[in-house]
Motif scaffolding. Structure first.
Motif: not given
Length: 121
Positions: A29-43
């Motif tokens: 579990l420590a060796a697996r890469p972190a998964v990037a997440e997506e965040a949204m900002v509305k204008i």
């Protein structure tokens, strides 16, 4: 008496095996890469919504302009500079390092926002 010694030895082997399995799982579990997440900002309506967003290093933030006039996203971080975003145009930026990243719309400087990047816990 021999039976209870054998039973104790068997229980000790199971405990050692359980600890070894737990250690192996923790290492995987420590060796697996972190998964990037997506965040949204509305204008929208001359504002960034949310005005402040918290993400982790490696996460990507996408701004989408829902106003019917152009806006920009401009910050001090290298690369945090969109061109003029027309209606429904997106701009994305991946935040690599922890920190506090304020930004503005350079066309309407009263529009401000902030991305806070900190490690997930």
């Amino acid at each position: 008496m021999a039976l209870s010694v054998e039973k104790a030895a068997s229980g000790g082997r199971r405990a050692r095996l359980g600890r070894a399995c737990a250690a192996a799982l923790a290492a995987l579990l420590a060796a697996r890469p972190a998964v990037a997440e997506e965040a949204m900002v509305k204008i929208d309506n001359f504002s960034f919504n949310p005005a402040e967003i918290i993400v982790a290093p490696g996460d990507r933030v996408t701004w989408v302009n829902h106003d019917d006039i152009p806006h920009t996203v401009v910050g001090a971080a290298d690369g945090l500079r969109s061109g003029a975003l027309d209606t429904d145009d997106p701009f994305s930026f991946t935040f690599a390092a922890e920190g506090d990243y304020p930004y503005i719309c350079s066309l309407h400087p009263h529009m401000t926002g902030r991305v806070v990047v900190k490690a997930r816990r």
